[in-house]
Design an enzyme around this catalytic site. Sequence first.
Site, PDB file in Angstrom:
ATOM      1  N   GLN A 107     -53.914  10.737 -21.973  1.00 43.74           N
ATOM      2  CA  GLN A 107     -52.694  10.756 -21.169  1.00 43.74           C
ATOM      3  C   GLN A 107     -51.991   9.412 -21.358  1.00 43.74           C
ATOM      4  OE1 GLN A 107     -51.824  13.546 -18.387  1.00 43.74           O
ATOM      5  NE2 GLN A 107     -52.361  14.167 -20.457  1.00 43.74           N
ATOM      6  N   TRP A 131     -49.089   2.624 -20.218  1.00 45.75           N
ATOM      7  CA  TRP A 131     -50.044   3.281 -19.321  1.00 45.75           C
ATOM      8  C   TRP A 131     -50.875   4.340 -20.056  1.00 45.75           C
ATOM      9  CZ3 TRP A 131     -51.586   3.644 -14.134  1.00 45.75           C
ATOM     10  CH2 TRP A 131     -52.215   4.843 -13.775  1.00 45.75           C
ATOM     11  N   ILE A 132     -52.199   4.352 -19.784  1.00 48.92           N
ATOM     12  CA  ILE A 132     -53.008   5.513 -20.184  1.00 48.92           C
ATOM     13  C   ILE A 132     -53.858   5.963 -19.001  1.00 48.92           C
ATOM     14  CG2 ILE A 132     -53.130   4.740 -22.578  1.00 48.92           C
ATOM     15  CD1 ILE A 132     -56.129   4.217 -22.173  1.00 48.92           C
ATOM     16  N   ASN A 133     -54.183   7.256 -18.982  1.00 44.88           N
ATOM     17  CA  ASN A 133     -55.234   7.716 -18.078  1.00 44.88           C
ATOM     18  C   ASN A 133     -56.169   8.679 -18.800  1.00 44.88           C
ATOM     19  OD1 ASN A 133     -52.513   8.996 -17.148  1.00 44.88           O
ATOM     20  ND2 ASN A 133     -53.946  10.416 -16.217  1.00 44.88           N
ATOM     21  N   ASP A 134     -56.400   9.864 -18.297  1.00 42.72           N
ATOM     22  CA  ASP A 134     -57.505  10.709 -18.767  1.00 42.72           C
ATOM     23  C   ASP A 134     -57.662  10.803 -20.287  1.00 42.72           C
ATOM     24  OD1 ASP A 134     -56.873  11.285 -16.134  1.00 42.72           O
ATOM     25  OD2 ASP A 134     -56.857  13.453 -16.401  1.00 42.72           O
ATOM     26  N   GLU A 192     -60.765  18.299 -10.515  1.00 43.46           N
ATOM     27  CA  GLU A 192     -59.971  18.003 -11.705  1.00 43.46           C
ATOM     28  C   GLU A 192     -60.915  17.982 -12.908  1.00 43.46           C
ATOM     29  OE1 GLU A 192     -56.086  15.632 -10.919  1.00 43.46           O
ATOM     30  OE2 GLU A 192     -57.746  14.282 -10.463  1.00 43.46           O
ATOM     31  N   ASP A 237     -60.847  14.737  -6.950  1.00 47.52           N
ATOM     32  CA  ASP A 237     -59.556  14.077  -6.726  1.00 47.52           C
ATOM     33  C   ASP A 237     -59.566  13.265  -5.425  1.00 47.52           C
ATOM     34  OD1 ASP A 237     -56.957  13.498  -7.391  1.00 47.52           O
ATOM     35  OD2 ASP A 237     -56.120  15.370  -6.621  1.00 47.52           O
ATOM     36  N   TRP A 272     -47.566   5.331 -14.462  1.00 49.89           N
ATOM     37  CA  TRP A 272     -47.666   6.761 -14.758  1.00 49.89           C
ATOM     38  C   TRP A 272     -46.267   7.352 -14.852  1.00 49.89           C
ATOM     39  CZ3 TRP A 272     -46.470  11.592 -12.800  1.00 49.89           C
ATOM     40  CH2 TRP A 272     -47.199  12.666 -13.310  1.00 49.89           C
TER      41      TRP A 272
HETATM   42  C1  LIG Z   1     -39.280   8.058 -18.719  1.00 51.99           C
HETATM   43  O1  LIG Z   1     -38.557   7.935 -19.934  1.00 51.99           O
HETATM   44  C2  LIG Z   1     -37.194   7.601 -19.803  1.00 51.99           C
HETATM   45  C3  LIG Z   1     -36.638   7.486 -21.206  1.00 51.99           C
HETATM   46  O2  LIG Z   1     -36.752   8.706 -21.852  1.00 51.99           O
HETATM   47  C4  LIG Z   1     -37.040   6.280 -19.065  1.00 51.99           C
HETATM   48  O3  LIG Z   1     -35.685   6.023 -18.829  1.00 51.99           O
HETATM   49  C5  LIG Z   1     -37.783   6.338 -17.734  1.00 51.99           C
HETATM   50  O4  LIG Z   1     -37.773   5.056 -17.135  1.00 51.99           O
HETATM   51  C6  LIG Z   1     -39.224   6.731 -17.965  1.00 51.99           C
HETATM   52  N1  LIG Z   1     -39.944   6.820 -16.708  1.00 51.99           N
HETATM   53  C7  LIG Z   1     -41.145   6.278 -16.539  1.00 51.99           C
HETATM   54  C8  LIG Z   1     -41.746   6.409 -15.170  1.00 51.99           C
HETATM   55  O5  LIG Z   1     -41.747   5.717 -17.428  1.00 51.99           O
HETATM   56  C1  LIG Z   2     -58.365   3.150  -9.892  1.00 49.68           C
HETATM   57  O1  LIG Z   2     -59.752   3.045  -9.663  1.00 49.68           O
HETATM   58  C2  LIG Z   2     -60.096   2.772  -8.324  1.00 49.68           C
HETATM   59  C3  LIG Z   2     -61.585   2.576  -8.276  1.00 49.68           C
HETATM   60  O2  LIG Z   2     -62.253   3.645  -8.870  1.00 49.68           O
HETATM   61  C4  LIG Z   2     -59.632   3.903  -7.432  1.00 49.68           C
HETATM   62  O3  LIG Z   2     -59.903   3.586  -6.091  1.00 49.68           O
HETATM   63  C5  LIG Z   2     -58.133   4.114  -7.607  1.00 49.68           C
HETATM   64  O4  LIG Z   2     -57.721   5.245  -6.883  1.00 49.68           O
HETATM   65  C6  LIG Z   2     -57.810   4.287  -9.074  1.00 49.68           C
HETATM   66  N1  LIG Z   2     -56.370   4.386  -9.275  1.00 49.68           N
HETATM   67  C7  LIG Z   2     -55.833   5.458  -9.809  1.00 49.68           C
HETATM   68  C8  LIG Z   2     -54.354   5.403 -10.019  1.00 49.68           C
HETATM   69  O5  LIG Z   2     -56.493   6.433 -10.135  1.00 49.68           O
END
Ligand SMILES: *[C@@H]1O[C@H](CO)[C@@H](O)[C@H](O)[C@H]1NC(C)=O
Ligand SMILES: *[C@@H]1O[C@H](CO)[C@@H](O)[C@H](O)[C@H]1NC(C)=O
Length: 398
Positions: A82, A63-66, A244, A264, A90
């Site tokens: 991120q 996963w990546i975001n900002d 944000e 947001d 996330w």
């Molecule tokens: C966060 O990391 C731990 C390992 O350090 C993992 O067990 C857990 O599933 C992870 N959570 C997410 C939401 O990625």
């Molecule tokens: C992903 O993008 C869509 C369209 O812009 C938006 O409606 C949605 O909330 C976004 N998802 C996240 C996790 O930000």
Amino acid sequence: MASSCLPSFAWIFALFFFFFFSDRIDVVKASRRIFKNPDSAETGSITSTKYRTAYHFQPPQHWINDPNGPMYYNGIYHLFYQYNPYAAVWGNISWGHSVSTDLVRWTGVGLAIAPTEPYEANGCWSGSATILPGNKPVILYTSSNARKEQVQNVAYPKNLSDPFLREWTKPDHNPIIEPAVDLNASEFRDPTTGWLGEDGLWRVLVGNKIGAGGRAILYRSKDFVHWVRAKDPLSYSSGSGMWECPDFFPSDGGNKYVLKMSLDDTRTDHYMLGSYDKVKDLFVPDGEFVDYRRWPRYDYGNFYASKTFFDEGKGRRILWGWSNESDSVSDDIAKGWAGIQTIPRVVWLDKRRRQLLQWPVEELESLRRKHVRLHDVELGTGGLVEVKGLKVLQASGC
Ligand SMILES: *[C@@H]1O[C@H](CO)[C@@H](O)[C@H](O)[C@H]1NC(C)=O
Ligand SMILES: *[C@@H]1O[C@H](CO)[C@@H](O)[C@H](O)[C@H]1NC(C)=O
Ligand SMILES: *[C@@H]1O[C@H](CO)[C@@H](O)[C@H](O)[C@H]1NC(C)=O
Ligand SMILES: *[C@@H]1O[C@H](CO)[C@@H](O)[C@H](O)[C@H]1NC(C)=O
């Protein structure tokens, strides 16, 4: 020119929708045309690697975001983002870090910041980079502590001689900005790049929400360590919801300023143009930008949490934004990745000084291979012209 470009674009778009979506949904109405899927046997599932991008930035997995702390430092472009190092959802939010010399080809250099301290118990969130006197970069970022309060911290490169600035250290005096009692500690994040006032003090903004309104809280500091909150926010607006990732920068040689906020509530990026009253330390929006409902957007597509940086090397301001694919969580998990960064764009003020203009960085043209030129083409009855001699699937390397 236009008459030969437009139909080829339409055709490329048609092909794009056809190839991109054909094995995911039977009928696509995205372009108001309907494409059936004639050969689903040939195409893979959502997990197919062909859905990964070839030109947009994305790490190998997860996963990546900002986009965070983009900067140009000693000839290298740095992009942080991120990142969940463990999954395509996330969580465990850290700062991934990649470097480039041309903004097109990127090399991952590991995690710059990951949650290791109690004040980061719920992750290392978004922030910005600032280059301090003596050519010393510093990252200012939000973290969420064990009580889920948002606090601001700094991190410094461990070894300034490392051209890629791979390792970052967090000083003992973190956090350096904590939410005062009148601030909602759940809505206090995403510090900007710092700027120096004529009084020699650094200034940064932190996004905040009060009631239904958003604001950019202003802090000042002599040393980037001890910060004092200004009496008034730099700017605020009722009704817009949480701001944000605020971003504040001069344009037109400082005659105009841009204040951008990521809303947001709607997950859209908007900006105001105005002037910066350096005596009162207030941003004064031009009349047409006073009401938040009239704020223009950077991009009317899937584009959020953007951030700009000034590229000293080429004297231009570059904009990055996050785009999610709007896939379901289960699709993200199945494909093993989620989120891309948009193509970096140069952003500048138009001649009338009423809006921002943007264009992909010129370096992107280095990806172009075969040129196809069309002359004196007549549109058929359908208004479409096939452009022969190239493949439009980016993975094919056309
Ligand atoms: C966060 O990391 C731990 C390992 O350090 C993992 O067990 C857990 O599933 C992870 N959570 C997410 C939401 O990625
Ligand atoms: C992903 O993008 C869509 C369209 O812009 C938006 O409606 C949605 O909330 C976004 N998802 C996240 C996790 O930000
Ligand atoms: C700092 O980085 C330089 C260049 O990569 C390297 O030669 C040097 O050994 C590093 N110093 C330390 C203390 O790691
Ligand atoms: C603080 O912000 C959180 C998250 O938006 C919200 O749920 C909560 O109601 C807010 N608290 C106050 C006192 O406004």
